[in-house]
Design a protein around this motif. Sequence first.
Motif, PDB file in Angstrom:
ATOM      1  N   GLU A 109      12.747 -12.756  14.693  1.00 26.65           N
ATOM      2  CA  GLU A 109      13.536 -13.895  14.232  1.00 26.65           C
ATOM      3  C   GLU A 109      13.301 -15.146  15.082  1.00 26.65           C
ATOM      4  O   GLU A 109      13.844 -16.207  14.791  1.00 26.65           O
ATOM      5  N   ARG A 167      20.170 -10.883   9.838  1.00 28.65           N
ATOM      6  CA  ARG A 167      20.037 -12.259   9.351  1.00 28.65           C
ATOM      7  C   ARG A 167      21.082 -13.170   9.970  1.00 28.65           C
ATOM      8  O   ARG A 167      20.769 -14.281  10.413  1.00 28.65           O
ATOM      9  N   HIS A 168      22.314 -12.688  10.009  1.00 29.08           N
ATOM     10  CA  HIS A 168      23.391 -13.491  10.603  1.00 29.08           C
ATOM     11  C   HIS A 168      23.159 -13.695  12.091  1.00 29.08           C
ATOM     12  O   HIS A 168      23.436 -14.774  12.628  1.00 29.08           O
ATOM     13  N   ALA A 203      20.545 -16.364  12.783  1.00 28.11           N
ATOM     14  CA  ALA A 203      21.121 -17.690  12.538  1.00 28.11           C
ATOM     15  C   ALA A 203      22.084 -18.076  13.650  1.00 28.11           C
ATOM     16  O   ALA A 203      22.130 -19.250  14.073  1.00 28.11           O
ATOM     17  N   ARG A 216      20.079 -19.125  16.807  1.00 33.93           N
ATOM     18  CA  ARG A 216      19.471 -20.443  16.608  1.00 33.93           C
ATOM     19  C   ARG A 216      20.520 -21.558  16.679  1.00 33.93           C
ATOM     20  O   ARG A 216      20.235 -22.656  17.163  1.00 33.93           O
ATOM     21  N   ALA A 217      21.727 -21.265  16.223  1.00 36.85           N
ATOM     22  CA  ALA A 217      22.782 -22.271  16.229  1.00 36.85           C
ATOM     23  C   ALA A 217      23.353 -22.539  17.604  1.00 36.85           C
ATOM     24  O   ALA A 217      23.603 -23.689  17.984  1.00 36.85           O
TER      25      ALA A 217
END
Length: 301
Positions: free
Chosen positions: A80, A282-283, A286, A289-290
């Motif tokens: 990821e 997936r969460h 994210a 990255r956030a």
Amino acid sequence: MLRRETPVHKFNLNPIDSVEYDLDLDYVGDGEKIHRLDVLSPKREGSAQPLPVYVYFHGGGWTSGDKDPLTKYCATQAAEGMIVVNANYRMATRFQLKHMMQDGNAVLDWVARNIAAYGGDPTRIVLGGDSAGGHIAALLTAAAYAPELAEHYGIRPPVAARNLRGLVQHCSIADFSVLFDRGFVLSLNFVRMLLPERGRGQHLRSAARFMSPIEWLDRGFPPVYVTTSERDYFYRANLNFIEALRARKIRVDTLIYGRRSVNTKHTWQQDDTHPESQEVYRHLGAFVRAVAPRAVAAASV
């Protein structure tokens, strides 16, 4: 950099080939398996920008477990776009929670000194773990903000609190007060087991305060990602933690499954064959990255 060519096939089926595997690195220097970690990084060409670092501790009820079965989980996160450190640590009943905390702290010290050589940014670290490993990750995060907690475990956090950008909790037990509830799945012997001399002469509720991350939340605490389900032993502890984080205006992202989701028993996140696990991944990507975005270079004058 020394790259070991140990095949990952013995750890997990269908390994992810887009990831580099640096396995069994000694983070203490004593040659013991219990003090080894793996570094997993996405294959990249040339001199790419440093990536955020995700440091992971396996579960196992503080008494068992090993990093190796988590290789596939960690590889999915490396793919990821992050550097993943997958670490072992000493366990009960031979050792107590203070030794686990000291090992976790040693992992962070190794990361701070070495992760740049693997393409990681030591100023963008996210800690995580499942079950007991998640508990250790949460306590290490809290210790970076609470000198009293760090002193209790005899550690000096090697990573500044501002560089701990997030915390991931998979079926963790961040609230030890649930162990005192009648009929809870774990007995108070687990509290005693984690204490020196099995808690002899100590008041268990007072001792549990230093074992319970929920007791050490600070308004500067980093964002948290919690995954749990109604089938998880520690469901209530997770809900309590989420509520406490929200009460203190700390960002908390959640993925919570109901009882009808049959694939979400305790630490289901380790099994990548479940669609619910893929949703977690997936969460999680994210989330990292956030909360640990790449720094924007200052414009040249």
